[in-house]
Design a protein around this motif. Structure first.
Motif, short mmCIF file in Angstrom:
data_model
loop_
_atom_site.label_atom_id
_atom_site.label_comp_id
_atom_site.label_asym_id
_atom_site.label_seq_id
_atom_site.Cartn_x
_atom_site.Cartn_y
_atom_site.Cartn_z
N SER A 277 49.16 58.15 48.05
CA SER A 277 50.12 57.52 47.15
C SER A 277 50.55 56.15 47.67
O SER A 277 50.68 55.20 46.89
CB SER A 277 51.34 58.43 47.00
N ARG A 278 50.74 56.04 48.96
CA ARG A 278 51.17 54.75 49.53
C ARG A 278 50.09 53.71 49.37
O ARG A 278 50.37 52.55 49.02
CB ARG A 278 51.51 54.95 51.02
N SER A 279 48.84 54.08 49.62
CA SER A 279 47.74 53.12 49.50
C SER A 279 47.50 52.75 48.04
O SER A 279 47.20 51.59 47.72
CB SER A 279 46.48 53.71 50.12
N LEU A 280 47.63 53.72 47.16
CA LEU A 280 47.36 53.49 45.74
C LEU A 280 48.54 52.84 45.03
O LEU A 280 48.39 52.26 43.96
CB LEU A 280 47.03 54.84 45.08
N ARG A 281 49.73 52.96 45.62
CA ARG A 281 50.97 52.48 45.01
C ARG A 281 51.17 53.13 43.65
O ARG A 281 51.58 52.49 42.66
CB ARG A 281 50.98 50.96 44.89
N ALA A 282 50.82 54.40 43.61
CA ALA A 282 50.96 55.20 42.39
C ALA A 282 51.19 56.64 42.82
O ALA A 282 50.85 57.02 43.94
CB ALA A 282 49.71 55.08 41.52
N PRO A 283 51.75 57.45 41.95
CA PRO A 283 52.06 58.83 42.35
C PRO A 283 50.81 59.69 42.48
O PRO A 283 49.78 59.44 41.86
CB PRO A 283 52.95 59.33 41.22
N VAL A 284 50.90 60.71 43.32
CA VAL A 284 49.90 61.77 43.38
C VAL A 284 50.43 62.90 42.51
O VAL A 284 51.44 63.52 42.84
CB VAL A 284 49.66 62.22 44.83
N PHE A 285 49.74 63.15 41.41
CA PHE A 285 50.24 64.12 40.45
C PHE A 285 50.22 65.54 41.01
O PHE A 285 51.12 66.33 40.75
CB PHE A 285 49.40 64.06 39.17
N ALA A 469 43.78 43.19 38.31
CA ALA A 469 43.28 41.89 37.85
C ALA A 469 43.01 41.88 36.35
O ALA A 469 43.22 40.86 35.69
CB ALA A 469 42.02 41.52 38.62
N ILE A 470 42.54 43.00 35.81
CA ILE A 470 42.26 43.05 34.37
C ILE A 470 43.33 43.85 33.63
O ILE A 470 43.15 44.21 32.46
CB ILE A 470 40.86 43.64 34.09
N GLU A 471 44.42 44.14 34.32
CA GLU A 471 45.59 44.78 33.73
C GLU A 471 45.26 46.15 33.13
O GLU A 471 45.75 46.51 32.06
CB GLU A 471 46.23 43.87 32.68
N THR A 472 44.41 46.88 33.83
CA THR A 472 44.16 48.27 33.47
C THR A 472 45.06 49.14 34.33
O THR A 472 44.90 49.15 35.55
CB THR A 472 42.69 48.65 33.69
N PRO A 473 46.01 49.84 33.73
CA PRO A 473 46.97 50.59 34.56
C PRO A 473 46.32 51.72 35.34
O PRO A 473 45.53 52.49 34.79
CB PRO A 473 47.98 51.12 33.54
N LEU A 474 46.66 51.78 36.63
CA LEU A 474 46.20 52.87 37.49
C LEU A 474 47.34 53.88 37.53
O LEU A 474 48.36 53.66 38.17
CB LEU A 474 45.86 52.33 38.87
N LEU A 475 47.15 54.99 36.81
CA LEU A 475 48.26 55.91 36.57
C LEU A 475 48.63 56.72 37.80
O LEU A 475 49.81 57.00 38.04
CB LEU A 475 47.90 56.85 35.41
N GLY A 476 47.66 57.17 38.57
CA GLY A 476 47.96 58.00 39.73
C GLY A 476 46.71 58.67 40.25
O GLY A 476 45.58 58.23 39.96
N ALA A 477 46.91 59.73 41.01
CA ALA A 477 45.78 60.39 41.66
C ALA A 477 46.01 61.88 41.72
O ALA A 477 47.13 62.38 41.61
CB ALA A 477 45.58 59.83 43.07
N VAL A 478 44.90 62.58 41.90
CA VAL A 478 44.91 64.00 42.23
C VAL A 478 44.27 64.13 43.60
O VAL A 478 43.17 63.61 43.83
CB VAL A 478 44.13 64.84 41.19
N ALA A 479 44.94 64.78 44.52
CA ALA A 479 44.44 64.88 45.90
C ALA A 479 43.81 66.24 46.12
O ALA A 479 44.32 67.27 45.65
CB ALA A 479 45.58 64.67 46.90
N GLU A 480 42.69 66.22 46.81
CA GLU A 480 42.03 67.46 47.22
C GLU A 480 42.20 67.64 48.72
O GLU A 480 42.06 66.68 49.47
CB GLU A 480 40.53 67.41 46.90
#
Length: 525
Positions: A277-285, A469-480
């Motif tokens: 989450s820290r690296s992605l700057r997005a939540p881990v769902f 850069a192309i303004e495609t939102p990166l919503l989050g991640a699922v961690a395994e």
């Protein structure tokens, strides 16, 4: 920058330091342990020095020891007493007391003298390899010092008394001659008066000299007393055990902190959901267990993916394309990436799943797991989940295509999806950057499937920068949660959710049956 911005920056910096130290805690532990081992080794190998201390109280050698006009300590001089205690004469005497175990030079090098209370109290320290030698040396130096002071005082007093005795003898002789003159002289004569005066002067001087001699002979010439012998005082050890060990621990910890900050940029593998989450700057769902890789998902993995689905549906809209980046570094596509589309279809939404990369064996497993019917124009519908269809392009790998993965047929499938259809495009992070960039361009949102200890900060950072850069939102991640190496070896090259050879063979047979035409099946029958 206002105060709030400055406080936020300071907090961010502190959080970063804490994050790095927590992430590299193994380096801190190893460095601290190595520091302790190094200090312990130094204690074992370094020559040990034991310091013994003897404390003395010096006597002031004077004829008026209890004079109230001046304190006895005021008659002593610090520099003089220190020089005497460290003199070669005292060292020679101490060497004799030690029966020659140490030379005068060695004794002077090993001894340290300090004074206090106006030189009335003298502390003698003596260094030696062993405690017994240190105690014996300190007491010998102290005894030699006191005896030297006493001998010197007696010698000086002896010289003074001898001089006084000579003067007294001379005056007694003169007094005898004067007495003879008085006997023979006329009492009324001037000679008698002169002899009487001379006799009185001699007697007066004799009284003074006798008083001085008696005073000198009564002087206490004891050099001093031992307040505390060496064996009564605590011994000092150099290097000190506690100080050396603490220094080793502190030094190892400091080096570990430095090493942690040096190594952290090089340590690119993400260890847990917090780091992802820290690296992605997005939540881990959600975090799922990679050991249970069923398609469709079952148990706790299914619950976690349902939570992920509900969070995703808040941000994505029907008719859009979701790019799922598989950053698990598996041999085949991660079941979690597939299950994101499956759980979305299970809730009743029309879902199109596109997995451009994958071997023929993988596609067979996929067809078996989802019970896919015959493919029409590359689209196969799941019998178990009617709202799910899987698209497989037949023009993959054509060098004339604009992209080897997102081919013309794939673009067409994305474009032809209805306004009520959600399209999930699964691409591995190991795909060519051009394919990933093309996926970012056609997608309206991005989700990452990461695996602990396998996904790297490099690929996450690159993906984040390109999406922004192309303004495609990166919503989050699922961690395994990562698989152990032994489990990976056991699973071999088969798709992960098929763990045994029996299941693999059954999957192949069912897949072949599913894709055969009715005429072919009837002919075989």
């Amino acid at each position: 920058m206002d105060d709030n911005d400055q406080a936020g920056a300071a907090t961010l910096g502190f959080d970063h330091y804490v994050f790095v130290l927590k992430r590299q805690w193994r380096i801190l532990v190893v460095a601290t342990v190595l520091g302790a081992i190094a200090s312990a080794g130094y204690l074992l190998l370094a020559p040990q020095t034991v310091t013994a201390t003897t404390t003395l109280n010096l006597n002031v050698i004077t004829t008026e020891p209890f004079s109230a006009q001046r304190a006895a300590s005021g008659l002593l001089d610090d520099a003089t007493e220190t020089a005497i205690a460290r003199s070669h004469v005292v060292a020679t005497r101490a060497s004799e007391l030690l029966d020659g175990e140490a030379t005068p030079g060695e004794i002077r090098a090993a001894s340290t003298v300090a004074t206090s209370s106006g030189a009335a109290v003298v502390t003698v320290d003596y260094d030696a390899p062993t405690a017994a030698a240190a105690v014996k040396g300190a007491d010998a130096v102290a005894s030699a010092y006191l005896s030297f002071r006493s001998d010197q005082a007696q010698e000086r007093i002896g010289v003074m008394v001898t001089n006084l005795n000579e003067r007294i003898d001379a005056l007694n002789t003169t007094l005898g001659e004067v007495n003879q003159q008085l006997v023979s002289a006329d009492p009324s004569s001037a000679a008698y008066a002169q002899a009487t005066t001379q006799r009185q002067q001699i007697i007066t001087e004799l009284d003074g000299l006798l008083t001085q001699r008696n005073g000198l002979q009564s002087v206490d010439t004891t050099g001093g007393i031992v307040l505390s012998a060496a064996e009564d005082n605590e011994l000092g050890y150099a290097p000190g055990r506690t100080v050396t060990l603490l220094t080793g621990l502190a030094g190892g910890l400091v080096l570990g902190i430095i090493a942690a900050f040096i190594w952290n940029p090089l340590d690119r593998r993400l260890r847990n959901a917090a780091e992802i989450s820290r690296s992605l700057r997005a939540p881990v769902f959600a975090t799922v267990d990679a050991k249970r890789e069923d398609v469709p998902a079952k148990g706790a993995a299914a619950d976690s993916l349902r939570v992920t689905r509900e969070r995703l549906l808040v941000d994505i809209y029907l008719g859009t394309t979701v790019l799922v980046i598989d950053a698990t570094h598996s041999d085949e596509t991660s079941p979690t990436a597939v299950n994101l589309a499956v759980v979305t279809a299970q809730v009743g939404h029309d879902v199109q799943l596109i997995v451009p990369a994958g071997t023929e064996e993988f596609r067979e497993h996929l067809g078996t797991a989802l019970e896919l019917d015959d493919a029409e124009e590359g689209r196969a519908v799941s019998s178990s989940i009617p709202t799910l269809r899987v698209f497989t392009a037949s023009d993959s790998g054509d060098e004339r295509q604009g992209d080897l993965l997102l081919t013309e047929q794939t673009h067409a499938a994305i474009a032809d999806a209805g306004d009520e259809t959600l399209t999930f495009v699964v691409l591995p992070s190991s795909a060519h950057p051009a394919s990933i960039l093309a996926g970012l361009r056609v997608a309206q949102s991005v989700v990452v499937v990461a695996r602990e200890h396998d996904t790297t900060t490099t690929e996450i950072r690159w993906l984040k920068e390109e999406a922004d850069a192309i303004e495609t939102p990166l919503l989050g991640a699922v961690a395994e949660r990562g698989l152990r190496r032994a489990q990976r070896t056991e699973r071999g090259i088969a798709w992960p959710f098929v763990a045994r050879s029996e299941r693999t063979n059954a999957a192949r047979a069912n897949a072949r049956t599913a894709i055969e035409s009715p005429a072919t099946a009837e002919a075989k029958a």
